[in-house]
Write a protein that holds these residues in place. Structure first.
Motif, mmCIF file in Angstrom:
data_model
loop_
_atom_site.group_PDB
_atom_site.id
_atom_site.type_symbol
_atom_site.label_atom_id
_atom_site.label_comp_id
_atom_site.label_asym_id
_atom_site.label_seq_id
_atom_site.Cartn_x
_atom_site.Cartn_y
_atom_site.Cartn_z
ATOM 1 N N TYR A 80 0.835 -1.207 0.000
ATOM 2 C CA TYR A 80 0.000 0.000 0.000
ATOM 3 C C TYR A 80 0.869 1.255 0.000
ATOM 4 O O TYR A 80 0.625 2.198 -0.744
ATOM 5 N N ILE A 82 3.987 1.662 -0.944
ATOM 6 C CA ILE A 82 4.726 1.873 -2.190
ATOM 7 C C ILE A 82 3.778 2.251 -3.326
ATOM 8 O O ILE A 82 4.019 3.205 -4.060
ATOM 9 N N TYR A 83 2.660 1.535 -3.458
ATOM 10 C CA TYR A 83 1.766 1.790 -4.591
ATOM 11 C C TYR A 83 1.045 3.139 -4.478
ATOM 12 O O TYR A 83 1.138 3.976 -5.359
ATOM 13 N N TYR A 84 0.348 3.353 -3.367
ATOM 14 C CA TYR A 84 -0.403 4.607 -3.231
ATOM 15 C C TYR A 84 0.497 5.759 -2.808
ATOM 16 O O TYR A 84 0.275 6.902 -3.212
ATOM 17 N N ILE A 86 3.696 6.382 -3.553
ATOM 18 C CA ILE A 86 4.463 6.968 -4.659
ATOM 19 C C ILE A 86 3.577 7.884 -5.504
ATOM 20 O O ILE A 86 3.995 8.956 -5.922
ATOM 21 N N GLY A 87 2.332 7.473 -5.710
ATOM 22 C CA GLY A 87 1.422 8.283 -6.511
ATOM 23 C C GLY A 87 1.117 9.636 -5.888
ATOM 24 O O GLY A 87 0.731 10.577 -6.576
ATOM 25 N N GLN A 88 1.292 9.722 -4.557
ATOM 26 C CA GLN A 88 0.969 10.975 -3.859
ATOM 27 C C GLN A 88 2.138 11.958 -3.827
ATOM 28 O O GLN A 88 1.963 13.103 -3.415
ATOM 29 N N GLN A 93 4.483 12.708 -11.359
ATOM 30 C CA GLN A 93 3.853 12.412 -12.644
ATOM 31 C C GLN A 93 4.639 13.003 -13.817
ATOM 32 O O GLN A 93 4.509 12.547 -14.940
ATOM 33 N N TRP A 98 7.528 7.984 -13.292
ATOM 34 C CA TRP A 98 6.102 7.698 -13.373
ATOM 35 C C TRP A 98 5.786 6.662 -14.448
ATOM 36 O O TRP A 98 4.820 5.920 -14.331
ATOM 37 N N PHE A 101 6.248 3.572 -12.388
ATOM 38 C CA PHE A 101 5.377 3.334 -11.237
ATOM 39 C C PHE A 101 3.902 3.554 -11.517
ATOM 40 O O PHE A 101 3.063 3.343 -10.654
ATOM 41 N N ARG A 102 3.558 3.976 -12.730
ATOM 42 C CA ARG A 102 2.156 4.133 -13.077
ATOM 43 C C ARG A 102 1.501 2.752 -13.149
ATOM 44 O O ARG A 102 0.406 2.538 -12.678
ATOM 45 N N ASP A 103 2.237 1.829 -13.749
ATOM 46 C CA ASP A 103 1.781 0.449 -13.864
ATOM 47 C C ASP A 103 1.850 -0.212 -12.480
ATOM 48 O O ASP A 103 2.848 -0.074 -11.793
ATOM 49 N N PRO A 104 0.811 -0.909 -12.050
ATOM 50 C CA PRO A 104 0.869 -1.511 -10.708
ATOM 51 C C PRO A 104 1.905 -2.630 -10.575
ATOM 52 O O PRO A 104 2.321 -2.968 -9.481
ATOM 53 N N PRO A 107 5.436 -1.288 -8.831
ATOM 54 C CA PRO A 107 5.366 -1.087 -7.373
ATOM 55 C C PRO A 107 5.245 -2.414 -6.618
ATOM 56 O O PRO A 107 5.890 -2.592 -5.579
#
Lengths: 240, 250
Positions: A80, A82-84, A86-88, A93, A98, A101-104, A107
């Motif tokens: 969670y 790493i995935y969410y 990094i997006g924050q 972006q 990105w 890490f855009r692709d799940p 991560p």
């Protein structure tokens, strides 16, 4: 697809060609994810385990902290974060990161790799610590350098001791990978959840996937048994 | 002696069937919270469009009703296990579900809505413009089926368990668009200022109906009759207008 198989599939409503392909896609994703994270994790773990046994606390300390952090928190939480997480990060972006890490998948691969590397580091460290002092002394008496000693004596002997514990880690990793579906990856479990929610048949969907996991586990156990028999031949009775 | 009496009572109830069945309270299941259809008020009371409709329906049927709260994942298994007799929890009629449960006549239908970030500009009805878009849906919903069947090879579909996760991934650009039940979209995306609705809402599905066990045909008949009356005598509209600015009646 062979004739008899498609005919068999026509007999029931859940295991159609589409859902079987969905499971197949999930199987390849699971195998890729687990295999890659195990290989990278093992490659990371060997040098980390050696550093972990060094006496200097400035060298072994950071490795200790790393294994402590990753063994001390659930893999799901790591995924969670790493995935969410990094997006924050502001502005990520716009960077090349990105694209990765855009692709799940990446991560998840990162989380799994860091997690298995931490466990494997501790497994190998334990095996290194258990090296009989006599072996090291004998190597020193032959005038071997540290690197040669490591390569020829200490590591091969440690690998033999680590292999049983490591086979457990491989199986745990396969089963832990089931959580990849929470970040939208369609792995085996993800495929089963899709099929479950489409047909409302929890037993059929999940028992099918449980059987696939069991088959994979069987393959892993078998491979490790062969490897053990090969590596630990010197310990088996002569007339066998 | 007591056990024999109870057993005899059970057999009697089975034999006399309908007449006896009406004496037992009808147990109806909801998955809360799913605003504004079913949720709890701050003091813990169940309310919402479907809850009020269920209350009116029970009154119309002249039957006592018990309300049961059940998580969505176990909704149909719970019905099969006789934990309750009917589901009134925004369950859309689908072919697959109809194989397992008996549906009443539909009592509402909400459209699916496309939502995206403020700077998104795409014509959602143009298939070539949608090529390669990453679309988020909630797993197993009517919206999931719609996107999978109509845009399957064109867009990349990502399935989520909760709308929260979808909002996070939409915000961080992992998703280009989401396609969700309109009221859910209103709640999650139109209340934040960086999202907007894209294109027109899409009418889909056969509507939402009461789900029952396959064998309870008499109950279905009774429920259909009650719903029909409520739709015609203005009770339905009165409840609907309390929760919605647009019509979901069908």
């Amino acid at each position: 697809m062979p004739e008899f198989l498609s005919e068999l599939l026509n007999q029931n409503e859940i295991f159609t060609a589409t859902t079987v392909m969905h499971y197949w896609g999930g199987l390849t994703t699971t195998v890729q994810l687990v295999f890659l994270s195990l290989v990278i994790g093992l490659l990371m773990a060997v040098p980390l385990a050696i550093l972990r046994t060094v006496r200097n606390p400035f060298v072994s300390g950071p490795v200790w902290l790393y294994t402590y952090l990753f063994r001390g928190t659930p893999l799901l939480i790591q995924l969670y974060i790493i995935y969410y997480g990094i997006g924050q990060i502001e502005g990520i972006q716009e960077t090349f990161w990105w694209d990765i890490f855009r692709d799940p998948f990446y991560p998840a691969l990162l989380a799994f790799t860091l997690n298995t590397a931490a466990y494997t580091t501790e497994i190998i460290r334990g095996a290194l610590m258990a090296t009989p002092p006599g072996e090291v002394e004998a190597a020193k008496a032959y005038g071997m350098s540290w690197a040669l000693r490591m390569r020829r004596i200490i590591l091969p002997s440690a690998f033999r001791r680590a292999i049983q514990a490591y086979s457990n880690e491989v199986i745990f990793m396969l089963h832990a990978s089931a959580i990849a579906s929470v970040v939208t990856i369609v792995d085996l479990t993800g495929a089963a959840r899709d099929i479950y929610s489409r047909f409302y048949a929890p037993f059929t969907a999940f028992i099918a996937v449980a059987l696939i996991y069991m088959a994979l586990t069987f393959l892993i156990v078998y491979a490790f048994r062969r490897l053990e028999r090969h590596l630990l031949k010197h310990q088996s009775p002569l007339n066998q | 002696m007591k056990q024999i009496l109870i057993a005899a009572g059970c057999i009697l109830a089975m034999v006399t069937g309908l007449a006896q069945a009406q004496e037992r309270p009808l147990r109806i299941a909801f998955d809360v919270p799913y605003e504004p259809f079913e949720y709890r008020t701050p003091d813990g009371e169940l309310t919402g469009f479907e809850v009020e409709l269920a209350e009116a329906m029970c009154e119309e049927m002249n039957r006592e009703c018990d309300f049961v709260v059940q998580a969505w994942d176990g909704m149909i298994p719970g019905l099969m296990a006789r934990k309750y007799d009917a589901i009134m929890s925004s369950m859309s009629i689908t072919e697959q579900r109809a194989k397992r449960v008996l549906f009443s006549d539909p009592y509402y239908r909400t459209p699916g809505g496309w939502f995206g970030k403020k700077d998104t500009n795409v014509d959602v009805s143009d298939r070539s413009a949608m090529e390669g878009m990453v679309v988020g849906v909630q797993r197993g919903t009517t919206m999931d089926n719609y996107v999978t069947e109509n845009l399957g090879g064109i867009v990349e579909v990502k399935r989520y368990t909760t709308a929260d996760d979808m909002a996070l991934d939409l915000e961080s650009d992992r998703l280009d668009l989401v396609f969700v039940d309109y009221p859910v979209g209103e709640e999650y995306f139109l209340t934040r200022d960086n999202f907007k609705e894209i294109g027109e809402p899409v009418k889909l599905g056969k509507g939402v109906a009461v789900a029952m066990r396959k064998r309870d045909k008499a109950l279905a008949k009774e429920i259909n009759k009650a719903l029909e009356t409520l739709k015609n005598d203005g009770t339905y509209d009165a409840i609907m207008n309390r929760y919605f600015d647009y019509s979901i009646k069908m």
